[in-house]
Design a protein around this motif. Sequence first.
Motif, mmCIF file in Angstrom:
data_model
loop_
_atom_site.group_PDB
_atom_site.id
_atom_site.type_symbol
_atom_site.label_atom_id
_atom_site.label_comp_id
_atom_site.label_asym_id
_atom_site.label_seq_id
_atom_site.Cartn_x
_atom_site.Cartn_y
_atom_site.Cartn_z
ATOM 1 N N ILE A 159 1.067 -1.105 -0.012
ATOM 2 C CA ILE A 159 0.046 0.022 -0.111
ATOM 3 C C ILE A 159 0.882 1.165 -0.111
ATOM 4 N N SER A 160 0.826 2.305 -1.077
ATOM 5 C CA SER A 160 1.351 3.297 -0.942
ATOM 6 C C SER A 160 0.691 4.671 -0.593
ATOM 7 N N SER A 187 -1.338 11.167 5.279
ATOM 8 C CA SER A 187 -2.164 10.101 5.625
ATOM 9 C C SER A 187 -2.406 9.425 6.718
ATOM 10 N N SER A 188 -3.477 8.969 7.181
ATOM 11 C CA SER A 188 -3.729 8.156 8.259
ATOM 12 C C SER A 188 -3.999 6.925 8.088
ATOM 13 N N VAL A 189 -3.670 5.820 8.782
ATOM 14 C CA VAL A 189 -3.804 4.532 8.595
ATOM 15 C C VAL A 189 -4.402 3.792 9.835
ATOM 16 N N SER A 237 1.558 -10.306 5.327
ATOM 17 C CA SER A 237 2.449 -9.127 5.659
ATOM 18 C C SER A 237 2.226 -8.135 4.648
ATOM 19 N N ILE A 238 2.194 -6.940 5.129
ATOM 20 C CA ILE A 238 1.858 -5.791 4.238
ATOM 21 C C ILE A 238 3.073 -4.680 4.107
ATOM 22 N N GLU A 272 -8.860 -5.497 8.161
ATOM 23 C CA GLU A 272 -8.994 -4.761 7.131
ATOM 24 C C GLU A 272 -8.245 -3.442 7.395
ATOM 25 N N VAL A 273 -7.630 -2.896 6.345
ATOM 26 C CA VAL A 273 -6.941 -1.713 6.491
ATOM 27 C C VAL A 273 -7.266 -0.558 5.869
#
Length: 211
Positions: A6-7, A12-14, A111-112, A83-84
């Motif tokens: 994920i870029s 940004s907030s995650v 693994s992300i 979920e992300v």
Amino acid sequence: MAANTISISDISSVQVRLVEVRDTGHINVNDRHFALKAGASIDITSSLCEGINIITLVVNTNSIKDDLSRLVSGKNEWVGRFEVYVDGAIAGSYSKQGAYIIGGKENIVASIEINVARDVSKPTVMQLINQLQKVQGITDANKTDLSKSHPHIVFKNGVTIHTWKNYAGVDHVFITDRSGKCVYGGYVGWIHSQYLQIALQTLHNELIREE
């Protein structure tokens, strides 16, 4: 580039949400560990750094010797669904399941790689969080108290610093991203209030001038 990548930009907030789990779940963010309950979410923005971040989604199985009822019920299966979310929108859903005999181990769901790129607009939420966490005496605050605060510094990119003094005279500070979501909350005791005020004035003088 890894399949699970994920870029994002550094404004940004995650968030990560554990949708479903059997038995228990947690996530590793770089070198930090966060336990999660089913249905719970956690904001990991402050744990991310510029560049590649490794996020591991994990399900832990109970040991058979610690849960003898499994021998009778035969429920020796594990499942995990995560979920992300990036800036409040879903960016990925990850699920996996399997069987076990003995238990008592970790099972990786995914693994992300989260690749955080620098955004040209200033300031970033990470930049502000890092600065405020350096304030002497600051402690993490309940983000739900954001509703009691008022905007203190509003930047052109929508990132905002909010402040609030509670009934006991304790100073609180919150950061919201450009979508209005609270990504950080902190407070200082009376003896450290001056350090927070100095930090806020410094951020105002330095970052407003850069805009």
